[in-house]
Design a protein around this motif. Structure first.
Motif, PDB file in Angstrom:
ATOM      1  N   ALA A  88      62.163  41.850   8.143  1.00 37.63           N
ATOM      2  CA  ALA A  88      61.316  41.594   9.046  1.00 37.63           C
ATOM      3  C   ALA A  88      61.026  39.825   8.756  1.00 37.63           C
ATOM      4  CB  ALA A  88      59.888  42.160   9.186  1.00 37.63           C
ATOM      5  N   ASN A  89      61.490  39.017   9.663  1.00 31.52           N
ATOM      6  CA  ASN A  89      61.304  37.608   9.251  1.00 31.52           C
ATOM      7  C   ASN A  89      61.000  36.633  10.338  1.00 31.52           C
ATOM      8  OD1 ASN A  89      61.926  35.290   7.690  1.00 31.52           O
ATOM      9  ND2 ASN A  89      64.020  36.420   6.990  1.00 31.52           N
ATOM     10  N   SER A  90      60.698  35.525  10.235  1.00 29.84           N
ATOM     11  CA  SER A  90      60.313  34.297  11.160  1.00 29.84           C
ATOM     12  C   SER A  90      61.536  34.095  11.972  1.00 29.84           C
ATOM     13  CB  SER A  90      59.620  33.369  10.557  1.00 29.84           C
ATOM     14  OG  SER A  90      60.576  32.608   9.755  1.00 29.84           O
ATOM     15  N   GLY A  91      61.051  33.772  13.153  1.00 29.57           N
ATOM     16  CA  GLY A  91      62.006  33.389  14.332  1.00 29.57           C
ATOM     17  C   GLY A  91      63.021  34.330  14.752  1.00 29.57           C
ATOM     18  N   THR A  92      64.088  33.740  15.411  1.00 29.16           N
ATOM     19  CA  THR A  92      65.165  34.917  15.996  1.00 29.16           C
ATOM     20  C   THR A  92      66.466  34.408  15.458  1.00 29.16           C
ATOM     21  OG1 THR A  92      65.171  33.621  17.988  1.00 29.16           O
ATOM     22  CG2 THR A  92      63.781  35.206  17.941  1.00 29.16           C
ATOM     23  N   ALA A  93      66.614  33.264  14.873  1.00 26.52           N
ATOM     24  CA  ALA A  93      68.064  32.691  14.864  1.00 26.52           C
ATOM     25  C   ALA A  93      68.519  33.525  13.708  1.00 26.52           C
ATOM     26  CB  ALA A  93      67.890  31.239  14.177  1.00 26.52           C
ATOM     27  N   TRP A  94      68.270  34.150  12.889  1.00 22.87           N
ATOM     28  CA  TRP A  94      68.758  35.038  11.934  1.00 22.87           C
ATOM     29  C   TRP A  94      69.105  36.635  12.335  1.00 22.87           C
ATOM     30  CZ3 TRP A  94      66.523  39.703  10.411  1.00 22.87           C
ATOM     31  CH2 TRP A  94      65.218  39.857  11.338  1.00 22.87           C
ATOM     32  N   ILE A  95      68.873  36.799  13.284  1.00 22.73           N
ATOM     33  CA  ILE A  95      68.993  38.330  13.896  1.00 22.73           C
ATOM     34  C   ILE A  95      70.477  38.863  14.131  1.00 22.73           C
ATOM     35  CG2 ILE A  95      68.667  39.926  15.566  1.00 22.73           C
ATOM     36  CD1 ILE A  95      65.760  38.607  16.026  1.00 22.73           C
ATOM     37  N   VAL A  96      71.253  37.907  14.676  1.00 18.73           N
ATOM     38  CA  VAL A  96      72.585  38.389  15.063  1.00 18.73           C
ATOM     39  C   VAL A  96      73.385  38.372  13.782  1.00 18.73           C
ATOM     40  CG1 VAL A  96      74.643  37.817  16.339  1.00 18.73           C
ATOM     41  CG2 VAL A  96      72.520  37.638  17.459  1.00 18.73           C
ATOM     42  N   ASP A  97      73.155  37.210  12.846  1.00 20.26           N
ATOM     43  CA  ASP A  97      73.851  37.158  11.724  1.00 20.26           C
ATOM     44  C   ASP A  97      73.465  38.216  10.716  1.00 20.26           C
ATOM     45  OD1 ASP A  97      75.205  34.741  12.138  1.00 20.26           O
ATOM     46  OD2 ASP A  97      73.815  33.637  11.264  1.00 20.26           O
ATOM     47  N   ARG A  98      72.348  38.921  10.858  1.00 25.71           N
ATOM     48  CA  ARG A  98      72.059  40.127  10.189  1.00 25.71           C
ATOM     49  C   ARG A  98      72.741  41.334  10.622  1.00 25.71           C
ATOM     50  NH1 ARG A  98      71.562  42.885   6.569  1.00 25.71           N
ATOM     51  NH2 ARG A  98      69.601  43.569   5.335  1.00 25.71           N
ATOM     52  N   LEU A  99      72.715  41.294  11.757  1.00 21.57           N
ATOM     53  CA  LEU A  99      73.181  42.497  12.501  1.00 21.57           C
ATOM     54  C   LEU A  99      74.768  42.645  11.987  1.00 21.57           C
ATOM     55  CD1 LEU A  99      71.773  42.581  15.746  1.00 21.57           C
ATOM     56  CD2 LEU A  99      71.113  44.036  13.951  1.00 21.57           C
ATOM     57  N   ALA A 100      75.485  41.467  12.229  1.00 24.67           N
ATOM     58  CA  ALA A 100      76.889  41.120  11.797  1.00 24.67           C
ATOM     59  C   ALA A 100      77.094  41.606  10.125  1.00 24.67           C
ATOM     60  CB  ALA A 100      77.550  39.997  12.121  1.00 24.67           C
ATOM     61  N   SER A 101      76.180  41.322   9.209  1.00 23.21           N
ATOM     62  CA  SER A 101      76.204  41.662   7.861  1.00 23.21           C
ATOM     63  C   SER A 101      75.940  43.076   7.317  1.00 23.21           C
ATOM     64  CB  SER A 101      75.402  40.662   7.206  1.00 23.21           C
ATOM     65  OG  SER A 101      74.057  40.662   7.424  1.00 23.21           O
ATOM     66  N   LEU A 102      75.395  43.846   8.282  1.00 15.51           N
ATOM     67  CA  LEU A 102      74.964  45.339   7.876  1.00 15.51           C
ATOM     68  C   LEU A 102      76.284  45.846   7.201  1.00 15.51           C
ATOM     69  CD1 LEU A 102      73.103  46.573  11.026  1.00 15.51           C
ATOM     70  CD2 LEU A 102      72.130  45.750   8.961  1.00 15.51           C
ATOM     71  N   GLU A 103      75.856  46.476   5.945  1.00 13.85           N
ATOM     72  CA  GLU A 103      76.718  47.296   5.241  1.00 13.85           C
ATOM     73  C   GLU A 103      77.539  48.479   5.828  1.00 13.85           C
ATOM     74  OE1 GLU A 103      75.493  47.895   1.203  1.00 13.85           O
ATOM     75  OE2 GLU A 103      75.278  45.595   0.818  1.00 13.85           O
ATOM     76  N   THR A 104      76.607  49.173   6.440  1.00 13.73           N
ATOM     77  CA  THR A 104      76.743  50.274   7.167  1.00 13.73           C
ATOM     78  C   THR A 104      76.825  50.295   8.454  1.00 13.73           C
ATOM     79  OG1 THR A 104      75.920  51.849   5.441  1.00 13.73           O
ATOM     80  CG2 THR A 104      76.594  52.712   7.636  1.00 13.73           C
ATOM     81  N   LYS A 105      78.017  50.298   9.187  1.00 15.48           N
ATOM     82  CA  LYS A 105      77.855  50.170  10.762  1.00 15.48           C
ATOM     83  C   LYS A 105      77.085  51.258  11.433  1.00 15.48           C
ATOM     84  CE  LYS A 105      81.060  49.842  14.900  1.00 15.48           C
ATOM     85  NZ  LYS A 105      80.461  48.784  15.162  1.00 15.48           N
ATOM     86  N   PRO A 106      76.111  50.733  12.042  1.00 15.01           N
ATOM     87  CA  PRO A 106      75.179  51.885  12.841  1.00 15.01           C
ATOM     88  C   PRO A 106      75.869  52.441  13.931  1.00 15.01           C
ATOM     89  CG  PRO A 106      74.519  49.518  13.448  1.00 15.01           C
ATOM     90  CD  PRO A 106      75.549  49.489  12.542  1.00 15.01           C
ATOM     91  N   SER A 107      75.432  53.672  14.273  1.00  9.72           N
ATOM     92  CA  SER A 107      75.890  54.329  15.479  1.00  9.72           C
ATOM     93  C   SER A 107      75.505  53.712  16.885  1.00  9.72           C
ATOM     94  CB  SER A 107      75.500  55.915  15.549  1.00  9.72           C
ATOM     95  OG  SER A 107      73.933  55.613  15.553  1.00  9.72           O
ATOM     96  N   LYS A 108      74.389  53.294  16.837  1.00 12.31           N
ATOM     97  CA  LYS A 108      73.988  52.235  18.037  1.00 12.31           C
ATOM     98  C   LYS A 108      73.237  51.095  17.708  1.00 12.31           C
ATOM     99  CE  LYS A 108      72.832  56.038  20.223  1.00 12.31           C
ATOM    100  NZ  LYS A 108      72.450  56.729  21.256  1.00 12.31           N
TER     101      LYS A 108
END
Length: 215
Positions: A88-108
């Motif tokens: 949980a963080n401020s703003g939105t600029a970080w979100i897509v980068d964070r999704l791309a860096s997830l260690e375990t690929k989510p099912s959705k």
């Protein structure tokens, strides 16, 4: 926590939220109440709980776009639904980068397509990250399922203070015939952690007699 950090929080947080976060003010203004009783939420605490298998992930953004949350959920072997906040963080600029860096690929990866986070779908798509858009009807069904599981101890969570604050300031918006969704507009603070976790619950479902997975 440094004085500079708190000073930055004061600049970015709404006054009522800063009062709760740093000044210990927990009085709910008139009209706010516990949609999910906090005692029921506390009964779901399991500090040993963890993601089981491949999780689902959900993203939500505060109406003002000042705060955003990524959450995860999975079905445990005992039939309870585990939920947790990834970030949980401020703003939105970080979100897509964070999704791309997830260690375990989510099912959705889920986003309420009609909410503030809907604007992230195109950027994620450009990065090769597939997003599943949640319709208003499915969002409402997820909220009902979240309530049912939370009030019968069929959820498991790690007592994250971010989630606790979101629950305490959340209100709901009726959709007719008993259906409702969390109200970003009328809640008195950031409820993006609660919305993200709720979308995860809707996707994971829980097995009682038959599967109640709804996405």
């Amino acid at each position: 926590i440094s004085a500079e950090f708190v000073e930055n929080e004061r600049r970015s947080l709404p006054p009522s939220e800063f009062a709760r976060e740093r000044m210990g003010w927990w009085e709910n203004p008139m009209g706010a109440g516990e949609v999910v009783p906090i005692r029921a939420w506390d009964d779901c605490i399991d500090l040993r709980s963890a993601v089981a298998g491949v999780p689902v992930v959900a993203v939500d953004v505060q109406n003002s776009r000042e705060w955003s949350t990524i959450a995860a959920g999975s079905l445990r072997p005992d039939g309870r639904v585990h939920v947790e906040i990834i970030e949980a963080n401020s703003g939105t600029a970080w979100i897509v980068d964070r999704l791309a860096s997830l260690e375990t690929k989510p099912s959705k990866i889920l986003i309420d397509a009609t909410g503030p986070a809907g604007s992230l779908i195109h950027e994620a798509d450009q990065r090769g990250i597939e997003i599943e858009a949640v319709s208003p009807a499915l969002h409402a069904r997820a909220c009902g399922l979240f309530y049912d599981l939370a009030t019968t101890s069929r959820l498991a969570h790690l007592d994250d203070p971010v989630m606790r604050r979101a629950l305490l300031c959340a209100t709901k918006s009726d959709r007719g015939d008993g259906a409702w969704v969390w109200s970003r507009k009328d809640s008195i603070g950031d409820i993006s952690p609660l919305v993200a976790v709720t979308l995860c619950v809707g996707a994971v479902g829980v097995e009682v007699d038959v599967s109640t997975q709804i996405f």
